[in-house]
Enzyme design. Structure first.
Site, PDB file in Angstrom:
ATOM      1  CG  HIS A   5      -2.246  -1.093   0.986  1.00  0.00           C
ATOM      2  ND1 HIS A   5      -2.053  -2.461   1.145  1.00  0.00           N
ATOM      3  CD2 HIS A   5      -3.176  -0.980   0.063  1.00  0.00           C
ATOM      4  CE1 HIS A   5      -3.158  -2.956   0.676  1.00  0.00           C
ATOM      5  NE2 HIS A   5      -3.835  -2.046  -0.019  1.00  0.00           N
ATOM      6  NE  ARG A  44      -6.426   0.052  -2.660  1.00  0.00           N
ATOM      7  CZ  ARG A  44      -5.829   0.068  -3.883  1.00  0.00           C
ATOM      8  NH1 ARG A  44      -5.703   1.438  -4.323  1.00  0.00           N
ATOM      9  NH2 ARG A  44      -5.501  -1.033  -4.372  1.00  0.00           N
ATOM     10  NE  ARG A  76     -11.220  -1.705  -0.497  1.00  0.00           N
ATOM     11  CZ  ARG A  76      -9.960  -2.235  -0.963  1.00  0.00           C
ATOM     12  NH1 ARG A  76      -9.532  -2.757  -1.602  1.00  0.00           N
ATOM     13  NH2 ARG A  76      -8.783  -1.214  -0.156  1.00  0.00           N
ATOM     14  CD  GLU A  97      -9.688  -8.210  -1.640  1.00  0.00           C
ATOM     15  OE1 GLU A  97      -8.743  -7.626  -2.215  1.00  0.00           O
ATOM     16  OE2 GLU A  97     -10.680  -7.756  -1.143  1.00  0.00           O
ATOM     17  CG  ASN A 118      -3.297  -5.114  -6.169  1.00  0.00           C
ATOM     18  OD1 ASN A 118      -2.822  -5.254  -7.243  1.00  0.00           O
ATOM     19  ND2 ASN A 118      -3.851  -4.054  -5.597  1.00  0.00           N
ATOM     20  CG  ASP A 119      -5.316  -8.612  -1.136  1.00  0.00           C
ATOM     21  OD1 ASP A 119      -4.244  -9.028  -0.643  1.00  0.00           O
ATOM     22  OD2 ASP A 119      -5.865  -7.613  -0.674  1.00  0.00           O
ATOM     23  CB  CYS A 157     -10.345  -2.412  -8.409  1.00  0.00           C
ATOM     24  SG  CYS A 157     -10.441  -3.656  -7.219  1.00  0.00           S
TER      25      CYS A 157
END
Ligand code: PEP
Ligand code: MG
Length: 594
Positions: free
Chosen positions: A201, A308, A344, A443, A466-467, A514
């Site tokens: 992040h 986020r 989110r 994710e 990403n996850d 995303c």
């Protein structure tokens, strides 16, 4: 492991992971996060008076500094960050800290620095015995306050982000996402860290703030003492320490060229995100801060595909109130309309952490009580956010996106909480959009595999690569030692994405990506071939992706996808895709010959 450091007469060249593009050349400053221990020194009885005076003066000076920092922060409109400074100013007046230190100087005839350190240890011990997360945090605050007093006592530079005055390139072992947000307040022109990965992040925030950055350098802090010239090439992931004059000149030229390309790309902002044969792939923006709205508009995003919200909870001592949530979401809804804003819900945990909500220490935080699991458990915190979103929903087009959903049961639990919240608002006579779209992030591998079940019960899906990569390949996204295994083109990932798109379309709902993969133009044609509806990325990446999209056709995407689904490894796929993209778009892609 290959040696990533090279010493030449061009300067010391370090190779890391370029996470935020651009080139900067400037003076380095090391951000120390470790404290220096002071040693005891005996004083005579006659010196007591002057030691105590020194202590009192250092407190006054420290308070004045904090007050000034607070004023500067307020001037810049970062009100939510100023609360912490009030706490620190109050702690400077703490009786225990002050009286205990003075008592020790007088009774034990020791220097102020030592007396202050010992007092700090005593206070820390007292805090350790209390099992209260909030108080444990106060201990950290007292440490920070003591650090500042010590610095003013000794005149020694213990540099902190808030102390930076000139334009600097920050070099640090690690920076937290909250540290990185603060860099924005100062004239930090770039940064380099030992730790971190492309989707950490800290990296994501750097891109949002458009600060060139290289992370995962492993030992950059060993080569930089502070004060020397360094070059950061965030596009190539290179850092050069003490470059020769010729190197500086070469990089200045590269910098100019890069800026020219950026300007050229901006021309795409106002053009449609459409292929030659008319396939529209919506390109939206990921944001972390409301301050990014101008960039979202400048780079031509068709809305915000991911906001986020955890950054609303960072760097502050209290939880955001319903009204604070509401104000932020209302502003976004209004300023981004007629486009939509996907909010989110709180995705706390992993490498994101808040100062107030201290998550319990866990062996494996990435897989712990985080994100939606935390929200289901701490229902009131969650409902406060949901109320804020619902109330703002009448001011534009808002959507709710749930992070880290692992299966439909969890989704149903959240839906029940959402319904309860809606009923409560209705009973209060508060207006909201009852049909606000609800989506889930895909994710976690279990969600990807059961996406057909999830798709039946939501309005849209958003794939968080990403996850999804982190959990599918078991690669910690912030660990630089395994970053070489973080392979977006791994067949498992491509198959997962394709499977999710297929089932979403079968259920008649839209699906987007995303995660950071969405921002890489190398993959645009693959996503086109899969017929994704939306790609959401850091705003600055939009023009580049749009450029590729506008010159492509859906048929090219389909052909490429068919080919790559046959490869067994990420490496084969990458070689192929690089070759093909270089053929199709020679101006934008260099063929990789490795
Ligand atoms: C993701 O996981 O891909 C994502 C977009 O969310 P975050 O990076 O905030 O975890
Ligand atoms: Mg995620």
């Amino acid at each position: 492991m290959k040696n990533k450091t090279q010493s030449t007469n061009e300067g010391k060249i370090l190779k890391g992971i370029g996470v935020s593009p651009g080139i900067v050349i400037g003076k380095a400053v090391i951000l120390e996060r470790q404290r220096t221990r002071f040693v005891p020194r005996r004083i005579t009885a006659r010196e007591v008076g002057s030691e105590v005076r020194r202590f009192r003066e250092a407190i006054i000076k420290s308070k004045r500094e904090l007050q000034e920092i607070k004023e500067r922060i307020l001037e810049k409109g970062f009100k939510q960050h100023s609360y912490i400074l009030d706490v620190h100013i109050k702690l400077m007046e703490d009786r225990m800290l002050r009286d205990e230190t003075i008592k020790m100087i007088k009774e034990q005839l020791v220097n102020t620095e030592w007396a202050l350190e010992v007092t700090l240890d005593k206070i820390s011990e007292a805090f350790d015995s209390i099992e209260d997360d909030y108080l444990r945090e106060r201990k950290e605050d007292i440490k920070h306050v003591v650090d500042r007093i010590l610095r003013n006592l000794t005149g020694r530079e213990l540099r902190k982000i808030e102390d930076l005055e000139e334009e600097m390139i920050v070099v640090a072992h690690d920076l937290s996402p909250a540290d990185t947000i603060q860099l924005n307040l100062k004239r930090v022109i770039g940064f380099a860290t030992d730790m971190g990965g492309k989707t950490s992040h800290t990296a994501i925030v750097a891109r949002s703030l458009e600060i060139p950055a290289v992370v995962g350098l492993e030992d950059v802090t060993a080569y930089v003492g502070g004060g020397e010239t360094i070059i950061i090439d965030g596009t190539e992931g290179v850092v050069i320490v003490e470059p020769s004059q010729a190197t500086v000149k070469a990089f200045r030229l590269r910098q100019q060229h890069y800026r020219y390309l950026e300007r050229e790309l901006l021309k795409y902002s106002s053009l449609k995100a459409e292929t030659q044969d008319g396939y529209h792939l919506a390109l939206e923006a990921n944001i972390e801060l409301v301050d990014e709205i101008p960039s979202v508009i400048q780079y031509g995003a068709e809305g915000i595909g991911l906001y986020r919200t955890e950054y609303l909870y960072l760097s502050r001592r209290t939880l955001p109130t319903e009204d604070e949530h509401f104000q932020v979401y209302k502003k976004l809804a209004e300023e981004i309309a007629p486009y939509s804003v996907t909010i989110r819900t709180l995705d706390l945990g992993g490498d994101k952490f808040a100062s107030h909500i201290e998550l319990a220490e866990e062996m494996n935080p990435a897989m712990g009580l985080r994100a939606i699991r935390f929200c289901i458990k701490e229902k009131e915190i969650f409902k406060t956010q949901l109320r804020g979103i619902l109330r703002a929903s009448i001011y534009g087009n808002l959507k709710i996106l749930l992070p880290m959903i692992s299966g439909v049961e969890e989704l149903r639990q959240v839906k029940a909480i959402l319904e309860e919240t809606k009923e409560e608002l209705m009973a209060r006579g508060v207006p909201f959009d009852p049909n606000i779209p609800l989506g889930v992030m895909i994710e976690i591998p279990s969600a990807a595999v059961t996406a057909d079940i999830l798709a039946r019960e939501v309005d849209f899906l958003s794939i968080g690569t990403n996850d999804l990569i982190q959990y599918s390949l078991a690669i910690d996204r912030v660990n630089e030692h395994v970053s070489y295994l973080y392979e977006p083109l791994h067949p498992a990932i491509l198959r997962s994405i394709k499977g999710v798109v297929n089932v979403a379309h079968k259920a008649g709902i839209e699906v987007g990506i995303c995660g950071e993969m969405a921002a890489d133009p190398l993959y645009t044609l693959i996503f086109l071939g899969m017929e994704l509806d939306e790609l959401s990325m850091n705003a600055i990446a939009i023009p580049r992706v749009k450029k590729v999209l506008r010159r492509a056709t859906i048929a090219e995407g389909e052909r490429l996808l068919k080919e790559i689904l046959q490869f067994s490894t990420a490496k084969e796929t990458e070689q192929y895709i690089r070759k093909e993209m270089a053929k199709l778009f020679p101006e934008d892609f260099i063929q990789c010959i490795e």
